[in-house]
Write an enzyme that holds these catalytic residues in place. Structure first.
Site, mmCIF file in Angstrom:
data_model
loop_
_atom_site.group_PDB
_atom_site.id
_atom_site.type_symbol
_atom_site.label_atom_id
_atom_site.label_comp_id
_atom_site.label_asym_id
_atom_site.label_seq_id
_atom_site.Cartn_x
_atom_site.Cartn_y
_atom_site.Cartn_z
ATOM 1 N N GLU A 42 0.822 -1.211 0.000
ATOM 2 C CA GLU A 42 0.000 0.000 0.000
ATOM 3 C C GLU A 42 0.860 1.267 0.000
ATOM 4 O O GLU A 42 1.807 1.389 0.777
ATOM 5 C CB GLU A 42 -0.897 -0.017 1.234
ATOM 6 C CG GLU A 42 -1.822 1.171 1.386
ATOM 7 C CD GLU A 42 -2.682 1.097 2.638
ATOM 8 O OE1 GLU A 42 -3.583 1.937 2.785
ATOM 9 O OE2 GLU A 42 -2.446 0.199 3.482
ATOM 10 N N LYS A 115 -9.263 2.469 -2.408
ATOM 11 C CA LYS A 115 -9.580 1.927 -1.088
ATOM 12 C C LYS A 115 -10.941 2.449 -0.618
ATOM 13 O O LYS A 115 -11.194 3.654 -0.610
ATOM 14 C CB LYS A 115 -8.471 2.340 -0.101
ATOM 15 C CG LYS A 115 -8.535 1.702 1.273
ATOM 16 C CD LYS A 115 -7.297 2.113 2.073
ATOM 17 C CE LYS A 115 -7.232 1.455 3.436
ATOM 18 N NZ LYS A 115 -6.002 1.842 4.169
ATOM 19 N N CYS A 152 -5.777 -3.079 2.321
ATOM 20 C CA CYS A 152 -5.646 -3.100 3.786
ATOM 21 C C CYS A 152 -6.979 -3.131 4.537
ATOM 22 O O CYS A 152 -7.606 -4.173 4.647
ATOM 23 C CB CYS A 152 -4.779 -1.931 4.241
ATOM 24 S SG CYS A 152 -3.933 -2.225 5.820
#
Length: 567
Positions: A42, A115, A152
Site C-alpha cells: 500500500e 480503497k 488493507c
C-alpha cells in the site's frame, strides 16, 4: 498456473527516487523468476503514511513522476503485471485524493481500484486526506485466473461491525478466483495473530483464497513487520514471508490453491508466533535502525543511571546500531548510590560501549546558590530533585549537539503514564525505545536479552536492585507509587482495556475488581487514574516512542490536557 512474486520492502516516506528504484528492481527480479504478477504494498510509491505531505503540491507531483517512471519501466517487462499502491487525484466531490491500487502492464494501467474503507481511529487518520472508493469490485484476468483487489482496511470489516460497506461482498459477486490485498499494517503485540484470524475467517466465509502483502520497516513511531501471507478457505494460512525483514518470495496459484513456484507443496508456517519479549526486542531494534537511518543519525547517546531502564535502552541500541555507535554518559550526584556508576561501568564493559563520566554535584551547588541569591529561598524538595534531572538532560543535549548523536530517552510506559518523570530532564531526547513497555515488561525483556546471549549482558545487580530515581536520600520508586506488579495491571486496564490480548485483559480486569472491592483499593485506583490524567501535558511534550502495543502514547491516544476528569 499463475506465478506470483510477493514483494515485501522497506519504503521511506517521500523518497520517491529510492522507492521507485526498489520497485523497478524487483519488477526485473520477478521477471527473472518467471512471475506473471508482482505484488507490492500500500502506498509503496510515496511510503506509508505521508500525513499532511499529501497536501503538498510538489509531493504529489513527485508521485506522478514516479508512477510515470514505473509505467515506462514496465514496457521492458511487457508480460508482467505489477500491483502497486499510490496516490490518485479525485476528480469528483469530497476529499482531493484516493488511496489507490494500480495494476500496470506494458506501460499501461490495466486496473485502478480505490480503497473503500478508510481507517480514522487509533494511529490512523486516512479520512483526513482520502475519499473512499466506490463500492465495486476491481478485477483483472491473468493466465486464466480472475483476480480481485482490496487495500488493507477493506479486509477488516467482514463482520460488518465498523463500516456499512464490506468489500468482500462485491468480490464474491464478481466470482473472483483470488483476492490480492496490498497493505501497510503496523505491528503490535498480537497483531499477526489477529491478521491471520481475520483473513482466514473471511476466506472461509466467502470461499476466496487471498494473498496479503505487507510492507516492513520503521516509520516514526510505527513499525511494520512484513509477515505477508496467503490463506485458503480450507487450510487457513499456508504461506508466510519473513518477519521484520525485507523479503521476496515466488509462489504459485492454481485451482484455488497455493504452492511453491516449482509446483511442490508449500512449507506450512509456524503460527505459534514469537514470545512477547522476543517480539518487542525485534520491533524496537528495527524501529531504531530505521528512525536513525531515515533521520540521518549514525550514533546515539544515552544517560546511564545504573538502573534497569537505561541499561535496557543501551543494550537495545547496541543490537540495533553496533557498540561503536552507542555512547553512554553517567552523571553521579550527591544522592547517587555507588552502584549507579559501578553498574554502568560493568554494563558498558559487557557491551563494549564507551562510557563517559560527568559528575553534576558542583553544578547542583551552583544552581542552589544562584537560586538562593536571586529568590532569597532555599532550593529543596521536588524543585531540587527535578533540577538534577534537568542538569543531566542538559548535559546529554550538549553531547548530542556537539557530536551529532541522537539522544535516546529512557522512560518506560509505567512512569510516563503517571508522570514519574521530569520535563526537560529525563524526558529530553529524540526517540524513546521503551516508552511503550510497562516496567514489568522492561524486566522481562532484560532477562530475555541475557538468556538470548547466554551470559550476563545486563548485570545481575541492575536486575535485582529496587528501582530508584536517586534524586533524594534513600529514595525508592515505591515511595510514590504502588509496586510495579500492581501499578502495571491498573495501567493496562485503564489505558488499553479490551485492546489487550484476552488473557492479559482478564488478568488486569480481575486485579482492578479486587481493588474496587475495598475502600483502600478504591483510593489507590482513584489516585493512579488521577495521576494519569494530570500528566497528559508531560506526554504531549515528550519525544516520540516506538510503538509495540495496540494503544501507545502519541497519535494512538489523543486526550485533552485542560479537562476535568472524574474517576
Amino acid at each position: 498456473m499463475l506465478n506470483v512474486a510477493v514483494v515485501q520492502l522497506n519504503y521511506t516516506v517521500g523518497d520517491f527516487a529510492g522507492n521507485t528504484a526498489a520497485i523497478i528492481n524487483h519488477m526485473q527480479k520477478a521477471v527473472v523468476g518467471k512471475a506473471d504478477i508482482a505484488v507490492f504494498s500500500e502506498l509503496c510509491i510515496c511510503g506509508y503514511y505521508p500525513g499532511d505531505l499529501l497536501e503538498d503540491t510538489v509531493f504529489l507531483q513527485k508521485a506522478d513522476v514516479a508512477l510515470a517512471a514505473i509505467l515506462q519501466a514496465s514496457k521492458d517487462y511487457p508480460t508482467l503485471v505489477s500491483v502497486i499502491g499510490t496516490v490518485r487525484r479525485n476528480p469528483g466531490q469530497g476529499k482531493a485524493l484516493h488511496n489507490a491500487l494500480l495494476a500496470v502492464r506494458d506501460g499501461a494501467i490495466i486496473a485502478e481500484y480505490y480503497k473503500q474503507l478508510l481507517p480514522t481511529y487509533g494511529i490512523f487518520d486516512e479520512r483526513r486526506h482520502f475519499e473512499p472508493g466506490r463500492e465495486v469490485a476491481s478485477t483483472i484476468d491473468v493466465k486464466g485466473q480472475k483476480i480481485g483487489f482490496m487495500v488493507c482496511e477493506d479486509g477488516w470489516n467482514d463482520d460488518e461491525q465498523d463500516y456499512q460497506v464490506n468489500p468482500f461482498n462485491a468480490l464474491t459477486k464478481a466470482k473472483v478466483d483470488l483476492v490480492i490485498s496490498i497493505n501497510a499494517s503496523p505491528s503490535d503485540i498480537g497483531k499477526r495473530k489477529q491478521r491471520h484470524a481475520m483473513f482466514s475467517n473471511a476466506s472461509a466465509h466467502h470461499q476466496l483464497p487471498l494473498l496479503y502483502v505487507n510492507q516492513v520497516g520503521g516509520q516514526d513511531q510505527l513499525v511494520f513487520d512484513g509477515a505477508s501471507f496467503a490463506v485458503t478457505p480450507a487450510e487457513g494460512v499456508v504461506f508466510e514471508a519473513g518477519r521484520f525483514r525485507e523479503d521476496f518470495q515466488l509462489i504459485a496459484f492454481d485451482d484455488k490453491k497455493f504452492s511453491q513456484a516449482n509446483g511442490r507443496p508449500l512449507v506450512r508456517p509456524d503460527l505459534t508466533g514469537l514470545a512477547v519479549p522476543d517480539f518487542t526486542r525485534r520491533q524496537i531494534v528495527l524501529g531504531l535502525q530505521d528512525y536513525a537511518r531515515r533521520c540521518g543519525f549514525r550514533q546515539v547517546v544515552v544517560g546511564s543511571s545504573g538502573g534497569i531502564d537505561s541499561a535496557l535502552t543501551i543494550a537495545l541500541a547496541v543490537e540495533a546500531l553496533g557498540a561503536e555507535n552507542v555512547i553512554a554518559i553517567t552523571m553521579p550526584s550527591a544522592y547517587s548510590s555507588s552502584g549507579s556508576v559501578s553498574d554502568s561501568v560493568k554494563l558498558c564493559d559487557n557491551l563494549k560501549v564507551k562510557l563517559h563520566t560527568h559528575p553534576i554535584l558542583s553544578l547542583v551547588e551552583q544552581y542552589a546558590q544562584g537560586f538562593a541569591d536571586a529568590f532569597s529561598s532555599k532550593l529543596q524538595g521536588l524543585t531540587q530533585e527535578n533540577l538534577q534531572a534537568r542538569i543531566r538532560g542538559t548535559i546529554l543535549m550538549e553531547y548530542s549537539n556537539a557530536f551529532g548523536a541522537l539522544l535516546l530517552t529512557t522512560g518506560n510506559k509505567s512512569e510516563i503514564s503517571v508522570g514519574y518523570c521530569t520535563l526537560y530532564g529525563d524526558t529530553n531526547g529524540g526517540l524513546g525505545l521503551i516508552g511503550d513497555l510497562y516496567k514489568t515488561e522492561v524486566y522481562a525483556l532484560a532477562h530475555h536479552i541475557n538468556e538470548r546471549a547466554g551470559c550476563e549482558i545486563i548485570p545481575h545487580d541492575v536486575l535485582t536492585k529496587p528501582p530508584s530515581a536517586e534524586l533524594a536520600p534513600d529514595q525508592l520508586d515505591t515511595d510514590s507509587l504502588p509496586p510495579y506488579e500492581e501499578l502495571d495491571e491498573i495501567l493496562k486496564w485503564h489505558i488499553e482495556g479490551r485492546r489487550l490480548p484476552s488473557e492479559e485483559f482478564a488478568r488486569a480486569q480481575a486485579f482492578v475488581e479486587q481493588l474496587q472491592a475495598t475502600e483502600v483499593g478504591m483510593k489507590t485506583l482513584s489516585r493512579i487514574l488521577g495521576m494519569v490524567a494530570r500528566n497528559e501535558y508531560k506526554r504531549r511534550q515528550a519525544p516520540p516512542i516506538i510503538r509495540v502495543r495496540a494503544r501507545a502514547f502519541g497519535s494512538g491516544r489523543q486526550m485533552p490536557i485542560a479537562a476535568k476528569y472524574t474517576h
